[in-house]
Design a protein around this motif. Structure first.
Motif, PDB file in Angstrom:
ATOM      1  N   MET A 276       0.813  -1.201   0.000  1.00 37.84           N
ATOM      2  CA  MET A 276       0.000   0.000   0.000  1.00 37.84           C
ATOM      3  C   MET A 276       0.855   1.264   0.000  1.00 37.84           C
ATOM      4  N   GLN A 277       1.866   1.313   0.837  1.00 36.46           N
ATOM      5  CA  GLN A 277       2.704   2.517   0.880  1.00 36.46           C
ATOM      6  C   GLN A 277       3.514   2.691  -0.395  1.00 36.46           C
ATOM      7  N   SER A 278       4.037   1.589  -0.940  1.00 36.17           N
ATOM      8  CA  SER A 278       4.853   1.690  -2.154  1.00 36.17           C
ATOM      9  C   SER A 278       4.009   1.899  -3.398  1.00 36.17           C
ATOM     10  N   GLY A 279       2.702   1.766  -3.270  1.00 37.34           N
ATOM     11  CA  GLY A 279       1.828   2.028  -4.408  1.00 37.34           C
ATOM     12  C   GLY A 279       1.260   3.431  -4.419  1.00 37.34           C
ATOM     13  N   SER A 280       1.506   4.188  -3.343  1.00 40.30           N
ATOM     14  CA  SER A 280       0.932   5.521  -3.216  1.00 40.30           C
ATOM     15  C   SER A 280       1.945   6.592  -3.612  1.00 40.30           C
ATOM     16  N   TYR A 281       1.523   7.848  -3.501  1.00 37.12           N
ATOM     17  CA  TYR A 281       2.420   8.986  -3.724  1.00 37.12           C
ATOM     18  C   TYR A 281       3.029   9.498  -2.420  1.00 37.12           C
ATOM     19  N   MET A 282       2.851   8.771  -1.324  1.00 35.72           N
ATOM     20  CA  MET A 282       3.368   9.227  -0.039  1.00 35.72           C
ATOM     21  C   MET A 282       4.892   9.122   0.004  1.00 35.72           C
ATOM     22  N   SER A 283       5.487   9.795   0.990  1.00 31.61           N
ATOM     23  CA  SER A 283       6.942   9.890   1.065  1.00 31.61           C
ATOM     24  C   SER A 283       7.602   8.736   1.797  1.00 31.61           C
ATOM     25  N   HIS A 284       6.825   7.796   2.312  1.00 31.88           N
ATOM     26  CA  HIS A 284       7.380   6.795   3.211  1.00 31.88           C
ATOM     27  C   HIS A 284       8.275   5.773   2.505  1.00 31.88           C
ATOM     28  N   ALA A 285       7.964   5.424   1.269  1.00 30.73           N
ATOM     29  CA  ALA A 285       8.806   4.459   0.559  1.00 30.73           C
ATOM     30  C   ALA A 285      10.210   5.024   0.351  1.00 30.73           C
ATOM     31  N   ALA A 286      10.288   6.311   0.029  1.00 30.00           N
ATOM     32  CA  ALA A 286      11.599   6.940  -0.152  1.00 30.00           C
ATOM     33  C   ALA A 286      12.350   6.995   1.170  1.00 30.00           C
ATOM     34  N   THR A 287      11.666   7.360   2.252  1.00 32.51           N
ATOM     35  CA  THR A 287      12.323   7.444   3.555  1.00 32.51           C
ATOM     36  C   THR A 287      12.801   6.080   4.010  1.00 32.51           C
ATOM     37  N   LEU A 288      12.011   5.045   3.753  1.00 33.03           N
ATOM     38  CA  LEU A 288      12.434   3.694   4.115  1.00 33.03           C
ATOM     39  C   LEU A 288      13.745   3.336   3.432  1.00 33.03           C
ATOM     40  N   LEU A 289      13.854   3.654   2.154  1.00 34.07           N
ATOM     41  CA  LEU A 289      15.098   3.361   1.442  1.00 34.07           C
ATOM     42  C   LEU A 289      16.269   4.094   2.068  1.00 34.07           C
ATOM     43  N   PHE A 290      16.081   5.357   2.416  1.00 37.45           N
ATOM     44  CA  PHE A 290      17.181   6.144   2.989  1.00 37.45           C
ATOM     45  C   PHE A 290      17.600   5.604   4.360  1.00 37.45           C
ATOM     46  N   VAL A 291      16.629   5.271   5.216  1.00 38.31           N
ATOM     47  CA  VAL A 291      17.004   4.796   6.553  1.00 38.31           C
ATOM     48  C   VAL A 291      17.600   3.394   6.483  1.00 38.31           C
ATOM     49  N   ALA A 292      17.121   2.577   5.531  1.00 40.76           N
ATOM     50  CA  ALA A 292      17.718   1.254   5.359  1.00 40.76           C
ATOM     51  C   ALA A 292      19.167   1.377   4.890  1.00 40.76           C
ATOM     52  N   LEU A 293      19.420   2.305   3.981  1.00 42.74           N
ATOM     53  CA  LEU A 293      20.799   2.542   3.544  1.00 42.74           C
ATOM     54  C   LEU A 293      21.661   3.036   4.699  1.00 42.74           C
ATOM     55  N   PHE A 294      21.088   3.878   5.545  1.00 46.98           N
ATOM     56  CA  PHE A 294      21.829   4.339   6.717  1.00 46.98           C
ATOM     57  C   PHE A 294      22.245   3.160   7.589  1.00 46.98           C
ATOM     58  N   VAL A 295      21.306   2.262   7.880  1.00 51.47           N
ATOM     59  CA  VAL A 295      21.624   1.107   8.723  1.00 51.47           C
ATOM     60  C   VAL A 295      22.695   0.250   8.060  1.00 51.47           C
ATOM     61  N   LEU A 296      22.540  -0.006   6.764  1.00 46.51           N
ATOM     62  CA  LEU A 296      23.517  -0.836   6.049  1.00 46.51           C
ATOM     63  C   LEU A 296      24.920  -0.237   6.124  1.00 46.51           C
ATOM     64  N   PHE A 297      25.038   1.044   5.810  1.00 51.19           N
ATOM     65  CA  PHE A 297      26.364   1.666   5.797  1.00 51.19           C
ATOM     66  C   PHE A 297      26.911   1.858   7.212  1.00 51.19           C
ATOM     67  N   PHE A 298      26.021   2.034   8.187  1.00 46.91           N
ATOM     68  CA  PHE A 298      26.470   2.109   9.572  1.00 46.91           C
ATOM     69  C   PHE A 298      27.100   0.782   9.986  1.00 46.91           C
ATOM     70  N   VAL A 299      26.430  -0.320   9.641  1.00 46.12           N
ATOM     71  CA  VAL A 299      26.957  -1.638   9.971  1.00 46.12           C
ATOM     72  C   VAL A 299      28.289  -1.877   9.271  1.00 46.12           C
ATOM     73  N   LYS A 300      28.329  -1.560   7.978  1.00 46.86           N
ATOM     74  CA  LYS A 300      29.573  -1.765   7.235  1.00 46.86           C
ATOM     75  C   LYS A 300      30.684  -0.861   7.756  1.00 46.86           C
ATOM     76  N   GLY A 301      30.324   0.371   8.077  1.00 45.66           N
ATOM     77  CA  GLY A 301      31.314   1.293   8.615  1.00 45.66           C
ATOM     78  C   GLY A 301      31.852   0.845   9.955  1.00 45.66           C
ATOM     79  N   ARG A 302      30.990   0.218  10.763  1.00 46.21           N
ATOM     80  CA  ARG A 302      31.423  -0.297  12.071  1.00 46.21           C
ATOM     81  C   ARG A 302      32.442  -1.419  11.900  1.00 46.21           C
ATOM     82  N   ARG A 303      32.338  -2.166  10.806  1.00 42.90           N
ATOM     83  CA  ARG A 303      33.193  -3.342  10.611  1.00 42.90           C
ATOM     84  C   ARG A 303      34.348  -3.096   9.657  1.00 42.90           C
ATOM     85  N   SER A 304      34.465  -1.888   9.149  1.00 43.10           N
ATOM     86  CA  SER A 304      35.494  -1.590   8.150  1.00 43.10           C
ATOM     87  C   SER A 304      36.238  -0.319   8.528  1.00 43.10           C
ATOM     88  N   THR A 305      37.460  -0.230   8.056  1.00 39.69           N
ATOM     89  CA  THR A 305      38.238   1.004   8.248  1.00 39.69           C
ATOM     90  C   THR A 305      38.051   1.973   7.092  1.00 39.69           C
TER      91      THR A 305
END
Length: 490
Positions: A122-151
């Motif tokens: 439902m959210q990804s089928g609408s014009y609402m902003s939540h699908a975009a925000t989900l992608l951004f916060v998921a990328l944040f978590v991914l890069f945070f995890v990778k950054g924690r484990r990498s120099t």
């Protein structure tokens, strides 16, 4: 594909609620290379909801992150496909996080569960902003995890930039999601100067986007700290008190949080008896010692707590203020499913050892297979209920939401009019005007311009659009303006 189907079959490829119309308007403005456009000479003919006219400037009230993303769809001529196209990358990032933290099995299961979530559809089928925000916060978590484990400092910069994009899309959401990770980073600073540099780079990258938001506000409102929300509704603020939401209180916020949580327990997967969150708690019932389990749970919880400070529950296509917790909830659900499988395997092995102790080595593999089959069948039954029963009911519920359908758009298309000014009868109600207003350019100079029908005042607007054909649309009936007025008089 499922979200694209929802976009077309349920929402007709059109914005429905006020927020969506403002997002699309501002996306068109940004696609033209501007932060705002000049207000039309007589703005009341173009009553787009949540679009503000201030000192000759016209702009949407929302922050720029999502309109920037949506502007790419505008430039491509397919804005309606923007959020469906954001959904798949979001789930792919969930898979990458799961693989990084728990292995490929959990990552694949988490992404697969997302792909059958009614909330996701439902959210990804609408014009609402939540699908975009989900992608951004998921990328944040991914890069945070990778950054924690990498120099490699690149991951830290990408984490800060991803959170920054989330912040300029939905500030309160990004803040809530980030709280546990910020606390973890503060503790992690004890590891030495490398950690200081890493988190310093992350903070600088985030600050670039936060600074842009302040600049954006200053250009539009004249004050970097004045939220454009307040220009539409002065009470539209985060916090508690007489000026926030007309008297928002902590008690009211707690009620709203409970409403959203109860909706989430159904809406996440559409499973019966509010089982959608059942697997999330399994790792913690098993006394999980995995730090990332607790960080993911804390992030989802902090998001829900953060929205207690906002004056409305925001229910729209599901408990949308909780939507950006989806990556965390999918990963924890997948973790729970795997833990149930392992626990059942252990129980079957123990049972087999008692029944046939001499065949211990042979029973272990059989137990794992049987346990896997039981868990898979139970999960399949739940998923079938979610997408086979719950999702169709939600799609039917939101079809024609706010009374908006594609019928007026189709009528104009069939009429084949060009170089026209079309007055939308009944447009004193914003929903009457909204469907056709989605076809206007932000400067109101497109081939066909739609305006609210204000009766005797219409002549003023006609003078501003000389050398055009004039029409009037009532429902789905479109007639030349003079003919329509004559028939109305009769």
């Amino acid at each position: 594909l499922g979200s694209a189907h929802v976009s077309q079959a349920v929402f007709y490829g059109l914005p429905h609620v006020e927020d969506e119309h403002a997002f699309l308007f501002q996306a068109k403005v940004l696609a033209s290379g501007r932060l705002f456009v000049q207000s039309p000479p007589d703005p009341k003919f173009f009553p787009t909801q949540f679009v503000i006219d201030k000192e000759g400037k016209r702009f949407g009230k929302y922050p720029p992150g999502y309109p920037l993303v949506l502007s790419l769809g505008v430039l491509a001529g397919q804005p309606r496909l923007e959020t469906p196209l954001l959904g798949a990358p979001g789930l792919f990032v969930v898979f990458l996080i799961g693989r990084e933290l728990y292995g490929s099995l959990v990552g694949l299961l988490a992404a697969g569960l997302g792909a059958v979530s009614p909330f996701f559809f439902m959210q990804s089928g609408s014009y609402m902003s939540h699908a975009a925000t989900l992608l951004f916060v998921a990328l944040f978590v991914l890069f945070f995890v990778k950054g924690r484990r990498s120099t490699n400092p690149v991951f830290a910069v990408l984490a800060g930039a991803s959170l920054g994009m989330g912040f300029i899309t939905r500030q309160l959401t990004a803040a809530g999601i980030a709280v546990p990770f910020v606390l973890y980073a503060l503790v992690d600073l004890r590891r030495g100067w490398r950690s200081v540099i890493k988190y310093g780079l992350m903070s600088l990258a985030f600050a670039v986007f936060a600074g842009f938001l302040l600049y954006y506000n200053r250009v539009l409102t004249g004050n970097p700290f004045l939220n454009p929300y307040e220009l539409w509704w002065p009470f539209d603020k985060v916090g508690f008190g007489p000026k926030e939401g007309g008297g928002h209180t902590l008690a009211a916020g707690w009620v709203e949080a409970q409403i959203n949580f109860n909706l989430l327990s159904d809406y996440l997967f559409g499973w019966p008896a509010r089982l959608s969150l059942a697997f999330v708690v399994v790792p913690f019932l098993a006394l999980s010692r995995k730090l990332w389990d607790w960080l993911l749970l804390g992030s989802a919880a902090c998001l829900m707590i953060a929205y207690m400070a906002y004056w409305t529950s925001g229910e729209m296509y599901g408990p949308r203020y909780n939507y950006e917790a989806l990556p965390m909830l999918l990963l924890l659900t997948a973790r729970g499913v795997v833990e149930v499988w392992r626990g059942l395997s252990w129980a079957l092995r123990r049972l087999a050892d008692r029944v046939a102790p001499r065949r211990r080595g042979g029973t272990e593999g059989v137990g794992r297979v049987i346990a896997g089959a039981v868990v898979a069948l139970a999960l399949a039954a739940l998923i079938f209920r979610g997408i086979g029963e719950y999702l169709p009911k939600e799609m039917a519920h939101f079809t024609g939401w706010y009374g908006i359908t594609s019928a007026p758009v189709d009528a104009v298309r069939r009429a084949g009019i060009h170089n026209a000014l079309v007055f939308v009868n009944g447009a004193r109600s914003w929903t009457e005007f909204a469907t056709l207003d989605a076809g206007n350019s932000p400067d109101y100079n497109s081939n066909v311009v739609f305006a609210a029908d204000l009766g005797p005042e219409n002549g003023k607007l006609m003078l501003l659009y000389p050398d055009r054909q004039y029409y009037r649309i009532v429902g789905t009936t479109i007639k030349p303006y003079a003919e329509s007025i004559a028939s109305t008089a009769e």
